[in-house]
Motif scaffolding. Structure first.
Motif, mmCIF file in Angstrom:
data_model
loop_
_atom_site.group_PDB
_atom_site.id
_atom_site.type_symbol
_atom_site.label_atom_id
_atom_site.label_comp_id
_atom_site.label_asym_id
_atom_site.label_seq_id
_atom_site.Cartn_x
_atom_site.Cartn_y
_atom_site.Cartn_z
ATOM 1 N N GLU A 277 0.831 -1.206 0.000
ATOM 2 C CA GLU A 277 0.000 0.000 0.000
ATOM 3 C C GLU A 277 0.863 1.253 0.000
ATOM 4 N N TYR A 278 1.947 1.228 0.757
ATOM 5 C CA TYR A 278 2.854 2.380 0.806
ATOM 6 C C TYR A 278 3.434 2.642 -0.585
ATOM 7 N N ILE A 279 3.871 1.582 -1.256
ATOM 8 C CA ILE A 279 4.419 1.734 -2.606
ATOM 9 C C ILE A 279 3.321 2.118 -3.580
ATOM 10 N N GLY A 280 2.118 1.566 -3.377
ATOM 11 C CA GLY A 280 1.012 1.866 -4.273
ATOM 12 C C GLY A 280 0.660 3.338 -4.291
ATOM 13 N N ARG A 281 0.812 4.012 -3.161
ATOM 14 C CA ARG A 281 0.516 5.451 -3.114
ATOM 15 C C ARG A 281 1.553 6.263 -3.898
ATOM 16 N N ARG A 282 2.665 5.666 -4.214
ATOM 17 C CA ARG A 282 3.731 6.340 -4.966
ATOM 18 C C ARG A 282 3.988 5.645 -6.301
ATOM 19 N N ALA A 283 2.994 4.900 -6.780
ATOM 20 C CA ALA A 283 3.199 4.035 -7.948
ATOM 21 C C ALA A 283 3.535 4.828 -9.203
ATOM 22 N N PHE A 284 2.830 5.920 -9.450
ATOM 23 C CA PHE A 284 3.087 6.673 -10.678
ATOM 24 C C PHE A 284 4.495 7.268 -10.657
ATOM 25 N N GLY A 285 4.924 7.760 -9.499
ATOM 26 C CA GLY A 285 6.281 8.277 -9.392
ATOM 27 C C GLY A 285 7.319 7.204 -9.631
ATOM 28 N N LEU A 286 7.065 5.997 -9.139
ATOM 29 C CA LEU A 286 8.006 4.892 -9.353
ATOM 30 C C LEU A 286 8.031 4.492 -10.821
ATOM 31 N N VAL A 297 21.994 2.620 -11.422
ATOM 32 C CA VAL A 297 22.506 1.466 -10.677
ATOM 33 C C VAL A 297 23.415 0.630 -11.563
ATOM 34 N N LEU A 298 22.985 0.365 -12.790
ATOM 35 C CA LEU A 298 23.774 -0.492 -13.680
ATOM 36 C C LEU A 298 25.062 0.194 -14.121
ATOM 37 N N VAL A 299 25.034 1.498 -14.299
ATOM 38 C CA VAL A 299 26.273 2.230 -14.608
ATOM 39 C C VAL A 299 27.246 2.115 -13.441
ATOM 40 N N ALA A 300 26.731 2.254 -12.215
ATOM 41 C CA ALA A 300 27.591 2.130 -11.033
ATOM 42 C C ALA A 300 28.158 0.721 -10.917
ATOM 43 N N VAL A 301 27.344 -0.283 -11.196
ATOM 44 C CA VAL A 301 27.820 -1.677 -11.141
ATOM 45 C C VAL A 301 28.929 -1.895 -12.163
ATOM 46 N N GLN A 302 28.709 -1.423 -13.401
ATOM 47 C CA GLN A 302 29.727 -1.600 -14.435
ATOM 48 C C GLN A 302 31.035 -0.891 -14.073
ATOM 49 N N ALA A 303 30.936 0.226 -13.373
ATOM 50 C CA ALA A 303 32.133 0.995 -13.046
ATOM 51 C C ALA A 303 32.878 0.448 -11.838
ATOM 52 N N PHE A 304 32.149 -0.017 -10.824
ATOM 53 C CA PHE A 304 32.788 -0.347 -9.544
ATOM 54 C C PHE A 304 32.769 -1.832 -9.193
ATOM 55 N N LEU A 318 18.859 -6.495 -6.463
ATOM 56 C CA LEU A 318 19.586 -5.320 -5.979
ATOM 57 C C LEU A 318 19.095 -4.059 -6.695
ATOM 58 N N GLY A 319 18.980 -4.128 -8.019
ATOM 59 C CA GLY A 319 18.479 -2.990 -8.778
ATOM 60 C C GLY A 319 17.060 -2.626 -8.376
ATOM 61 N N LEU A 320 16.227 -3.642 -8.155
ATOM 62 C CA LEU A 320 14.845 -3.402 -7.722
ATOM 63 C C LEU A 320 14.817 -2.699 -6.368
ATOM 64 N N ALA A 321 15.587 -3.198 -5.414
ATOM 65 C CA ALA A 321 15.593 -2.631 -4.070
ATOM 66 C C ALA A 321 16.124 -1.202 -4.067
ATOM 67 N N LEU A 322 17.203 -0.948 -4.792
ATOM 68 C CA LEU A 322 17.784 0.398 -4.813
ATOM 69 C C LEU A 322 16.862 1.388 -5.520
ATOM 70 N N THR A 323 16.179 0.929 -6.550
ATOM 71 C CA THR A 323 15.253 1.801 -7.275
ATOM 72 C C THR A 323 14.075 2.199 -6.398
ATOM 73 N N VAL A 324 13.477 1.214 -5.728
ATOM 74 C CA VAL A 324 12.359 1.513 -4.823
ATOM 75 C C VAL A 324 12.847 2.380 -3.671
ATOM 76 N N GLY A 325 14.016 2.066 -3.127
ATOM 77 C CA GLY A 325 14.554 2.838 -2.014
ATOM 78 C C GLY A 325 14.818 4.287 -2.389
ATOM 79 N N ALA A 331 10.609 10.761 -2.031
ATOM 80 C CA ALA A 331 9.243 11.104 -1.621
ATOM 81 C C ALA A 331 9.225 11.578 -0.166
ATOM 82 N N ALA A 332 9.993 10.907 0.693
ATOM 83 C CA ALA A 332 10.049 11.315 2.102
ATOM 84 C C ALA A 332 10.640 12.711 2.239
ATOM 85 N N ALA A 333 11.646 13.031 1.426
ATOM 86 C CA ALA A 333 12.241 14.366 1.470
ATOM 87 C C ALA A 333 11.233 15.419 1.018
ATOM 88 N N LEU A 334 10.462 15.119 -0.024
ATOM 89 C CA LEU A 334 9.470 16.077 -0.514
ATOM 90 C C LEU A 334 8.343 16.301 0.484
#
Length: 348
Positions: A277-286, A297-304, A318-325, A331-334
């Motif tokens: 539900e928390y993610i659903g309220r921010r679904a369009f932004g995601l 994320v993938l650029v950082a992985v390729q580099a490091f 990992l990409g899924l978790a970092l993207t949602v995070g 959103a929390a900052a806004l």
């Protein structure tokens, strides 16, 4: 509206991000010169990726249901004023994040286009192809809600027939029907492909929003055949994606049966329901930010840590978790900004 819908909205957007994470990760493996994943990993990825065709149809169904519920008793003037406000919260973040994406691909790939080409990409929805069809349905919703309210079956059958026609006109191999080349001019410019694969789902959601109890009772009577059909079609999609057989029609039929089951999913049966539900309220932004975050994320992985490209089953979650995070953190900052509307204009 149904209590389970916010959680299902969150689940749907996570399937979209998962699908993109798989596609982009495998593309990075290829461009990085690494070997393709072993067969058992590929099968797991195909099984997860094959859930993707359900995601946007569920999103459209829920959007149609919520909008129909909001507009059902409004005269045409107030209805269009409500739609105009909703469109503002779609268009502003859509243009904002499209420009960010175009800037990103310029920095990463030196891809640059003319102003006319950028305008065309915005109109057709590159890379967010779900948005223009959502805008189109919002624009006609005050009229569509009256048609579906008064004559639900004829309206849905007409839209479904036009969707089938669009599929046959654009991709004759999908249905085995060949139309003359001029029939493509009878499809909607800028929305041709999205109408062909998604046209029925927003109106179907509106039908549920207006006739919820009758809709739910009908689905309840057919719950088990629909569930069995959905599972069978999902397995066909997996087999088709894996190259075990050829069944392109399955990917068209799977979302329809899956979406019909949405009204009978109980909120208490959804695991981690509050998180969804928390993610659903921010679904369009995601939806608007996930391609940007995943590429970073993938650029950082390729580099490091390029070795992660050899462990796709680690890289994808990992990409899924970092993207949602990243989205949750932004959103929390806004939310701490003094203007309460700021988040709506950034994330919708």
């Amino acid at each position: 509206m149904s209590r389970q819908f916010p959680a299902l909205r969150g689940a749907a957007i996570l399937l979209v991000v998962l699908n993109h994470a798989i596609v982009l990760s495998l593309d990075s493996v290829r461009t990085g010169g690494f070997a393709t994943p072993p067969s058992f990993e590929r099968l797991i990825l195909v099984a997860l990726k094959s859930l993707g065709p359900i995601a946007v149809p569920v999103f459209l169904f829920l959007s149609g249901g919520f909008l129909a519920y909001a507009l059902r008793d409004k005269p045409i003037g107030p209805a269009y004023r409500a739609v105009a406000l909703g469109l503002r919260h779609i268009l502003v973040p859509y243009v904002l994040w499209s420009l960010v994406f175009y800037a990103l691909i310029f920095v990463l790939n030196r891809d640059v286009y003319t102003p006319v080409e950028y305008a065309k990409y915005l109109l057709v929805g590159y890379p967010f192809n779900f948005v223009p069809i959502l805008i189109a349905f919002y624009a006609i919703s005050p009229i569509l809600v009256r048609w579906i309210g008064a004559r639900p079956w004829p309206t849905l059958l007409a839209i479904g027939a036009y969707q089938i026609f669009s599929i046959a006109a654009l991709q004759p191999d999908m249905l085995g029907v060949t139309f003359p080349a001029w029939t493509t001019y009878l499809t909607i410019p800028g929305l041709r492909l999205t109408v062909a694969i998604w046209a029925i789902f927003f109106p179907l959601g509106m039908a549920f929003g207006l006739h919820a109890e009758g809709f739910r009772q009908a689905v309840e009577r057919w719950r088990w055949p629909l569930l069995a059909g959905t599972l069978a079609l999902y397995l066909l999609v997996v087999a088709d994606e894996a190259g075990a057989l050829v069944a392109p029609q399955a990917v068209l039929a799977l979302p329809l049966l899956a979406v019909l089951l949405v009204p009978v999913v109980r909120r208490e049966a959804i695991p981690f329901v509050r998180s969804f539900e928390y993610i659903g309220r921010r679904a369009f932004g995601l939806y608007l930010t996930n391609l940007i975050f995943l590429n970073l994320v993938l650029v950082a992985v390729q580099a490091f840590v390029p070795g992660l490209l050899q462990a796709v089953l680690v890289l994808v979650p990992l990409g899924l978790a970092l993207t949602v995070g990243a989205l949750v953190a932004m959103a929390a900052a806004l939310e701490r900004w003094p203007g309460p509307a700021a988040q709506r204009y950034v994330f919708g």
